[in-house]
Motif scaffolding. Structure first.
Motif, PDB file in Angstrom:
ATOM      1  N   THR A   1       0.903  -1.467   0.038  1.00 48.95           N
ATOM      2  CA  THR A   1      -0.019   0.265   0.221  1.00 48.95           C
ATOM      3  C   THR A   1       0.520   1.286  -0.057  1.00 48.95           C
ATOM      4  O   THR A   1       0.934   2.599  -0.853  1.00 48.95           O
ATOM      5  CB  THR A   1      -0.679   0.092   0.955  1.00 48.95           C
ATOM      6  OG1 THR A   1      -1.642  -1.136   0.917  1.00 48.95           O
ATOM      7  CG2 THR A   1      -1.849   1.326   1.073  1.00 48.95           C
TER       8      THR A   1
ATOM      9  N   ARG B   1       3.878   5.860  -5.941  1.00 44.01           N
ATOM     10  CA  ARG B   1       4.129   6.302  -6.974  1.00 44.01           C
ATOM     11  C   ARG B   1       2.799   6.712  -7.463  1.00 44.01           C
ATOM     12  O   ARG B   1       2.987   7.734  -7.645  1.00 44.01           O
ATOM     13  CB  ARG B   1       3.278   4.645  -7.465  1.00 44.01           C
ATOM     14  CG  ARG B   1       3.508   4.850  -9.277  1.00 44.01           C
ATOM     15  CD  ARG B   1       3.053   3.377 -10.256  1.00 44.01           C
ATOM     16  NE  ARG B   1       2.945   3.222 -11.238  1.00 44.01           N
ATOM     17  CZ  ARG B   1       1.731   4.984 -12.089  1.00 44.01           C
ATOM     18  NH1 ARG B   1       0.992   4.781 -11.118  1.00 44.01           N
ATOM     19  NH2 ARG B   1       1.539   4.285 -13.204  1.00 44.01           N
ATOM     20  N   GLU B   2       1.838   7.042  -6.100  1.00 39.53           N
ATOM     21  CA  GLU B   2       0.975   7.243  -7.269  1.00 39.53           C
ATOM     22  C   GLU B   2       1.221   9.082  -6.848  1.00 39.53           C
ATOM     23  O   GLU B   2       0.629  10.163  -7.696  1.00 39.53           O
ATOM     24  CB  GLU B   2      -0.269   7.433  -5.793  1.00 39.53           C
ATOM     25  CG  GLU B   2      -1.123   8.337  -6.760  1.00 39.53           C
ATOM     26  CD  GLU B   2      -3.002   8.375  -5.212  1.00 39.53           C
ATOM     27  OE1 GLU B   2      -3.944   8.600  -5.714  1.00 39.53           O
ATOM     28  OE2 GLU B   2      -2.656   6.980  -4.340  1.00 39.53           O
ATOM     29  N   LEU B   3       1.697   9.587  -5.733  1.00 39.91           N
ATOM     30  CA  LEU B   3       2.492  10.933  -5.206  1.00 39.91           C
ATOM     31  C   LEU B   3       2.965  11.841  -6.428  1.00 39.91           C
ATOM     32  O   LEU B   3       3.190  12.410  -6.871  1.00 39.91           O
ATOM     33  CB  LEU B   3       2.476  10.933  -4.047  1.00 39.91           C
ATOM     34  CG  LEU B   3       3.561  12.109  -2.739  1.00 39.91           C
ATOM     35  CD1 LEU B   3       2.011  12.819  -2.898  1.00 39.91           C
ATOM     36  CD2 LEU B   3       3.766  11.884  -1.571  1.00 39.91           C
TER      37      LEU B   3
ATOM     38  N   VAL C   1       3.735  10.352  -9.623  1.00 39.71           N
ATOM     39  CA  VAL C   1       2.737  10.655 -10.950  1.00 39.71           C
ATOM     40  C   VAL C   1       1.566  12.157 -10.414  1.00 39.71           C
ATOM     41  O   VAL C   1       2.172  12.738 -11.804  1.00 39.71           O
ATOM     42  CB  VAL C   1       2.247   9.486 -11.088  1.00 39.71           C
ATOM     43  CG1 VAL C   1       0.923   9.738 -12.491  1.00 39.71           C
ATOM     44  CG2 VAL C   1       3.059   8.505 -11.565  1.00 39.71           C
ATOM     45  N   GLN C   2       1.188  11.996  -9.314  1.00 37.33           N
ATOM     46  CA  GLN C   2       0.225  13.906  -9.172  1.00 37.33           C
ATOM     47  C   GLN C   2       1.761  15.054  -9.075  1.00 37.33           C
ATOM     48  O   GLN C   2       1.276  15.574  -9.502  1.00 37.33           O
ATOM     49  CB  GLN C   2      -0.076  13.513  -8.052  1.00 37.33           C
ATOM     50  CG  GLN C   2      -0.471  12.687  -7.342  1.00 37.33           C
ATOM     51  CD  GLN C   2      -1.899  12.772  -6.379  1.00 37.33           C
ATOM     52  OE1 GLN C   2      -1.107  12.869  -5.554  1.00 37.33           O
ATOM     53  NE2 GLN C   2      -2.874  11.966  -6.131  1.00 37.33           N
TER      54      GLN C   2
ATOM     55  N   ARG D   1       3.761  10.658 -15.872  1.00 40.34           N
ATOM     56  CA  ARG D   1       3.387   9.564 -15.988  1.00 40.34           C
ATOM     57  C   ARG D   1       5.079   9.630 -16.339  1.00 40.34           C
ATOM     58  O   ARG D   1       5.432   9.811 -17.220  1.00 40.34           O
ATOM     59  CB  ARG D   1       2.257   9.007 -16.781  1.00 40.34           C
ATOM     60  CG  ARG D   1       1.169   9.077 -15.978  1.00 40.34           C
ATOM     61  CD  ARG D   1       0.526   7.882 -16.834  1.00 40.34           C
ATOM     62  NE  ARG D   1      -0.762   7.220 -16.499  1.00 40.34           N
ATOM     63  CZ  ARG D   1      -0.920   6.783 -15.691  1.00 40.34           C
ATOM     64  NH1 ARG D   1      -0.763   6.034 -15.296  1.00 40.34           N
ATOM     65  NH2 ARG D   1      -2.453   6.448 -15.176  1.00 40.34           N
TER      66      ARG D   1
ATOM     67  N   ASP E   1       2.379   2.055  -3.401  1.00 42.50           N
ATOM     68  CA  ASP E   1       1.024   2.621  -4.478  1.00 42.50           C
ATOM     69  C   ASP E   1       1.040   3.299  -3.934  1.00 42.50           C
ATOM     70  O   ASP E   1       0.792   4.309  -5.535  1.00 42.50           O
ATOM     71  CB  ASP E   1       0.136   2.219  -4.160  1.00 42.50           C
ATOM     72  CG  ASP E   1       0.127   0.073  -4.983  1.00 42.50           C
ATOM     73  OD1 ASP E   1       0.898  -0.370  -5.227  1.00 42.50           O
ATOM     74  OD2 ASP E   1      -0.767  -1.153  -4.060  1.00 42.50           O
ATOM     75  N   LEU E   2       1.292   4.411  -2.919  1.00 41.54           N
ATOM     76  CA  LEU E   2       0.633   5.280  -2.368  1.00 41.54           C
ATOM     77  C   LEU E   2       1.784   6.549  -2.992  1.00 41.54           C
ATOM     78  O   LEU E   2       1.776   7.741  -3.773  1.00 41.54           O
ATOM     79  CB  LEU E   2       0.824   5.589  -1.125  1.00 41.54           C
ATOM     80  CG  LEU E   2       0.842   6.992  -0.698  1.00 41.54           C
ATOM     81  CD1 LEU E   2      -0.732   7.436  -0.948  1.00 41.54           C
ATOM     82  CD2 LEU E   2       0.807   7.173   1.338  1.00 41.54           C
TER      83      LEU E   2
END
Length: 403
Positions: free
Chosen positions: A46, A52-54, A56-57, A61, A49-50
């Motif tokens: 988790t 990576r998401e941060l 990309v934000q 990408r 994933d967080l």
């Protein structure tokens, strides 16, 4: 007097980092609130994933990404953003930013942890499990590339490498780190600073397991028939401690000790986990030889040592010296009086890169204290300067330092 273009660019990066500092701190706390113990695989998944998401934000990408399964360890993720320098890849330079997202703290530690801590010097401190070692460095690294992009300057290709097993020896991520570092021109490791200093020398580490196998017997009816593994291993541990040589940079600590099956049984087996730190390969050899030479009083007990040297010693190699000089130049341009470097007893993934003879700087992350201790903290007022420093180095690495 008109400022030079380099000084003007450095000042602009610093100013922009100060403007967005609250957002960087928000990202730091977002990462801290997701617990990522080295031994909690669901939490690590988790957390990655967080992260990576941060990323990309903030950066969009990546041009390339790969997730390497960690097995019994957290996964390793690489995210590559293509450079914008001359040739945008051919001669644009390639920088590897390394950071681990696992922490030493067991899941559940966050509950009740006091986040804002007053300090004796009047400065605010932010605290949380892993905030100093090293989630602040992760967020600062992401924002450093964002600020460098916003500056409009040509940039090298940048690869982020996030691993989830550094605190337990980088058991699955080491080959990925070494392979990725060899494809880059330089590596910056986003571990915390040593009170603002970058880390150019680190001790090598050994994680030894010592097993004693004795003879079980009834402790009351026939104690003479037994050979206690616990007693023998205790003798070994005491003897091993005397092999340490702090004046040569060598320390030995037995941190784990287990043994026996019941209180009324002469122990047939015992194990100890021994942490060893050395500053040179010569000391590594000496420790191996002297531990192997230890004898216990009962010859019926067999002692077996797993000589697991985890990380080689790190020194400021010839390839890294120009990188340190560049970082100091950037720091001066950004208004710092100095950028000190230091040697520390702890090891990091920078040890692996330095051992390959490649350019690497460690300790490019947080300013604070208390790694691995209850109450570890950062000074949030240092976040802008540290972020701007990494951004400034990225801008200057459009051309490779080495051939």
């Amino acid at each position: 007097m008109t400022a030079s273009p380099a000084a003007a660019a450095a000042a602009a990066l610093t100013t922009r980092a100060q403007e967005v500092s609250p957002r960087i701190v928000d990202d730091i706390l977002t990462l801290v609130r997701q617990e990522t113990s080295s031994y909690d695989l669901p939490g690590l998944a988790t957390g990655l994933d967080l992260l990576r998401e941060l990323t990309v934000q903030r950066l969009g990408r990546p041009d390339h990404e790969h997730r390497y399964p960690g097995g019994e360890c957290g996964d390793t993720l690489t995210l590559t953003y293509a450079g914008t320098g001359a040739g945008a890849g051919a001669g644009a330079g390639h920088v590897l930013l390394v950071g681990h997202y696992d922490t030493v703290w067991p899941t559940g530690t966050l509950a009740g942890w006091e986040q804002l801590r007053p300090s004796d010097d009047g400065r605010d401190r932010l605290s949380g499990p892993g905030i100093f070692d090293m989630k602040t460095g992760l967020a600062q690294g992401i924002w450093a590339l964002k600020l460098a992009r916003e500056s409009g300057a040509p940039l090298p290709t940048v690869t982020f490498l996030f691993n989830g097993d550094e605190e337990i020896g980088s058991l699955s991520s080491r080959p990925v780190i070494e392979e990725t570092a060899q494809k880059a021109d330089v590596t910056l490791v986003l571990e915390p600073t040593a009170h603002g200093a970058v880390k150019t020398a680190r001790k090598g580490t050994g994680i030894f397991q010592v097993t004693a196998t004795g003879v079980e017997a009834h402790a009351g009816l026939a104690p003479q028939d037994g050979a206690s593994a616990i007693t023998a291993l205790s003798e070994f541990v005491v003897a091993a401690a005397k092999v340490a040589a702090p004046d040569r940079g060598t320390t030995i600590n037995t941190g784990l000790f287990r043994g026996g099956s019941a209180i009324n049984v002469i122990a047939g087996q015992a194990t100890a986990g021994v942490d060893i730190r050395v500053s040179s390969e010569a000391e590594q050899t000496r420790v191996d030889e002297e531990l192997d030479a230890i004898k216990v009083s009962d010859p019926r007990v067999r002692i077996e040592i797993d000589h697991a040297w985890n990380r080689p010693p790190m020194t400021l190699n010839a390839a890294s010296a120009p990188l340190l000089a560049l970082a100091r130049e950037v720091a001066r341009e950004q208004g710092r009086d100095s950028l000190p470097d230091t040697a520390v007893g702890g090891a990091s993934d920078a040890n692996f890169v330095a051992a390959l003879g490649l350019p690497v700087l460690c300790g490019m992350g947080a300013v604070g204290d208390g790694a691995h201790a209850q109450g570890e903290f950062i000074y949030p007022d240092t976040v802008p300067a540290q972020t701007a420093l990494v951004a400034g180095v990225l801008v200057r690495l459009t051309r490779p330092l080495r051939g």
